[in-house]
Design a protein around this motif. Sequence first.
Motif, PDB file in Angstrom:
ATOM      1  N   UNK A   1       0.909  -1.283   0.071  1.00 57.80           N
ATOM      2  CA  UNK A   1       0.235   0.075   0.022  1.00 57.80           C
ATOM      3  C   UNK A   1       0.892   1.332   0.029  1.00 57.80           C
ATOM      4  N   UNK A   2       0.856   2.166  -1.010  1.00 62.84           N
ATOM      5  CA  UNK A   2       1.666   3.302  -1.113  1.00 62.84           C
ATOM      6  C   UNK A   2       0.662   4.525  -1.114  1.00 62.84           C
ATOM      7  N   UNK A   3       0.701   5.313   0.047  1.00 66.60           N
ATOM      8  CA  UNK A   3       0.116   6.774   0.068  1.00 66.60           C
ATOM      9  C   UNK A   3       0.691   7.570  -0.586  1.00 66.60           C
ATOM     10  N   UNK A   4       0.021   8.452  -1.392  1.00 67.74           N
ATOM     11  CA  UNK A   4       0.599   9.554  -2.120  1.00 67.74           C
ATOM     12  C   UNK A   4      -0.326  10.845  -2.136  1.00 67.74           C
ATOM     13  N   UNK A   5       0.111  11.921  -1.449  1.00 68.78           N
ATOM     14  CA  UNK A   5      -0.616  13.064  -1.444  1.00 68.78           C
ATOM     15  C   UNK A   5      -0.651  13.789  -2.693  1.00 68.78           C
ATOM     16  N   UNK A   6      -2.003  13.717  -3.432  1.00 69.31           N
ATOM     17  CA  UNK A   6      -2.392  14.326  -4.483  1.00 69.31           C
ATOM     18  C   UNK A   6      -3.137  15.801  -4.488  1.00 69.31           C
ATOM     19  N   UNK A   7      -3.161  16.048  -3.151  1.00 65.04           N
ATOM     20  CA  UNK A   7      -4.125  17.283  -2.973  1.00 65.04           C
ATOM     21  C   UNK A   7      -3.212  18.425  -2.830  1.00 65.04           C
ATOM     22  N   UNK A   8      -4.206  19.487  -2.795  1.00 60.42           N
ATOM     23  CA  UNK A   8      -3.328  21.023  -2.620  1.00 60.42           C
ATOM     24  C   UNK A   8      -2.786  21.303  -1.653  1.00 60.42           C
ATOM     25  N   UNK A   9      -2.774  20.502  -0.495  1.00 66.03           N
ATOM     26  CA  UNK A   9      -2.458  20.974   0.898  1.00 66.03           C
ATOM     27  C   UNK A   9      -1.829  19.822   1.732  1.00 66.03           C
ATOM     28  N   UNK A  10      -1.017  19.947   2.621  1.00 60.73           N
ATOM     29  CA  UNK A  10      -0.533  18.828   3.491  1.00 60.73           C
ATOM     30  C   UNK A  10      -1.429  18.241   4.102  1.00 60.73           C
ATOM     31  N   UNK A  11      -1.124  16.787   4.358  1.00 65.72           N
ATOM     32  CA  UNK A  11      -2.090  16.096   5.264  1.00 65.72           C
ATOM     33  C   UNK A  11      -1.451  15.903   6.848  1.00 65.72           C
ATOM     34  N   UNK A  12      -2.208  16.284   7.658  1.00 62.66           N
ATOM     35  CA  UNK A  12      -1.874  16.156   9.201  1.00 62.66           C
ATOM     36  C   UNK A  12      -1.490  14.951   9.690  1.00 62.66           C
ATOM     37  N   UNK A  13      -0.471  15.102  10.543  1.00 63.11           N
ATOM     38  CA  UNK A  13      -0.171  13.762  11.210  1.00 63.11           C
ATOM     39  C   UNK A  13      -1.351  12.932  11.660  1.00 63.11           C
ATOM     40  N   UNK A  14      -1.420  11.735  11.760  1.00 65.31           N
ATOM     41  CA  UNK A  14      -2.592  10.770  12.157  1.00 65.31           C
ATOM     42  C   UNK A  14      -3.593  10.502  11.082  1.00 65.31           C
ATOM     43  N   UNK A  15      -3.080  10.365   9.804  1.00 72.66           N
ATOM     44  CA  UNK A  15      -4.011   9.941   8.758  1.00 72.66           C
ATOM     45  C   UNK A  15      -3.822   8.524   8.806  1.00 72.66           C
ATOM     46  N   UNK A  16      -4.670   7.663   8.300  1.00 69.48           N
ATOM     47  CA  UNK A  16      -4.584   6.238   8.517  1.00 69.48           C
ATOM     48  C   UNK A  16      -4.964   5.554   7.186  1.00 69.48           C
TER      49      UNK A  16
ATOM     50  N   UNK B   1      -0.206   7.152  10.535  1.00 65.68           N
ATOM     51  CA  UNK B   1       1.089   7.900  10.202  1.00 65.68           C
ATOM     52  C   UNK B   1       1.508   8.687  11.359  1.00 65.68           C
ATOM     53  N   UNK B   2       2.584   8.581  11.692  1.00 68.51           N
ATOM     54  CA  UNK B   2       3.223   9.533  12.913  1.00 68.51           C
ATOM     55  C   UNK B   2       3.421  10.965  12.198  1.00 68.51           C
ATOM     56  N   UNK B   3       3.505  11.111  11.148  1.00 67.99           N
ATOM     57  CA  UNK B   3       3.874  12.384  10.713  1.00 67.99           C
ATOM     58  C   UNK B   3       2.900  12.594   9.637  1.00 67.99           C
ATOM     59  N   UNK B   4       2.949  14.062   9.039  1.00 62.67           N
ATOM     60  CA  UNK B   4       2.119  14.352   8.085  1.00 62.67           C
ATOM     61  C   UNK B   4       2.509  14.144   6.629  1.00 62.67           C
ATOM     62  N   UNK B   5       1.979  14.355   5.617  1.00 57.45           N
ATOM     63  CA  UNK B   5       2.303  13.932   4.287  1.00 57.45           C
ATOM     64  C   UNK B   5       2.102  15.305   3.304  1.00 57.45           C
ATOM     65  N   UNK B   6       3.411  15.804   2.922  1.00 54.56           N
ATOM     66  CA  UNK B   6       3.372  17.093   2.194  1.00 54.56           C
ATOM     67  C   UNK B   6       2.635  16.600   0.809  1.00 54.56           C
ATOM     68  N   UNK B   7       1.795  17.922   0.371  1.00 53.51           N
ATOM     69  CA  UNK B   7       1.342  17.725  -0.947  1.00 53.51           C
ATOM     70  C   UNK B   7       2.199  17.297  -1.887  1.00 53.51           C
ATOM     71  N   UNK B   8       1.967  16.643  -2.790  1.00 58.56           N
ATOM     72  CA  UNK B   8       2.911  16.249  -3.794  1.00 58.56           C
ATOM     73  C   UNK B   8       3.690  15.126  -3.468  1.00 58.56           C
TER      74      UNK B   8
ATOM     75  N   UNK C   1      -7.582   8.851  -4.046  1.00 57.15           N
ATOM     76  CA  UNK C   1      -7.522  10.148  -3.735  1.00 57.15           C
ATOM     77  C   UNK C   1      -8.265  10.621  -2.421  1.00 57.15           C
ATOM     78  N   UNK C   2      -7.685  11.267  -1.371  1.00 61.96           N
ATOM     79  CA  UNK C   2      -8.393  11.472  -0.288  1.00 61.96           C
ATOM     80  C   UNK C   2      -8.699  12.973  -0.536  1.00 61.96           C
ATOM     81  N   UNK C   3      -9.812  13.520  -0.539  1.00 62.21           N
ATOM     82  CA  UNK C   3     -10.089  14.828  -0.993  1.00 62.21           C
ATOM     83  C   UNK C   3      -9.636  15.761  -0.144  1.00 62.21           C
ATOM     84  N   UNK C   4      -9.825  15.939   1.255  1.00 59.63           N
ATOM     85  CA  UNK C   4      -9.394  17.185   2.154  1.00 59.63           C
ATOM     86  C   UNK C   4      -7.820  16.960   2.325  1.00 59.63           C
TER      87      UNK C   4
END
Length: 168
Positions: free
Chosen positions: A11-26, A56-63, A149-152
């Motif tokens: 499972x490979x998460x990748x942030x395709x949104x316009x903003x960073x995801x906060x720590x704690x996404x799962x 996730x222990x840390x956020x995931x930057x956009x892109x 894609x996770x929208x927010x």
Amino acid sequence: VAPGEVVTFALTPSNQGPMDALPGWSVTEVMPAGLELVDMSGEGYTCDVATATCVAGSGLAAGASGAVITVHAKVGAVASGSLKNVAFVAPSTEDVVETNPLGNPPTTATDTTTSTTDNDAQASVSVKTPSLPRTGSEVPQWAGLVPLLLAAGGILLLVGRRRKTTTN
């Protein structure tokens, strides 16, 4: 694969949104009957087999892409046919409200290719009863990756599967 073998999902998460995801996404696994979750792990995640979730222990930057979560599942002794494994992403409870939320978590009956959200995915495993005796070895194979894609938070989850290499 054959009953008793272990299948590996990546499972490979990748942030395709316009903003960073906060720590704690799962990322949560939804195992079908016939597959038993053995373990799941990934660098930077706290994973719990009992809930089939990695946080996730840390956020995931956009892109950016996050570390791969490796999931091992054992094929049951009486399993046969096609077994559909489903995984989904959820934002941190501290994150903004999603514009296209997942709603109810998907089940193995969910067809994630037609769901209205794109923060879930599926991969199928074909279980065959082997004819004995078996000879030779299986070569690792990867199924096609399915993007989500996770929208927010904009987290994209790519799900693939491969068969574990075994020699008889």
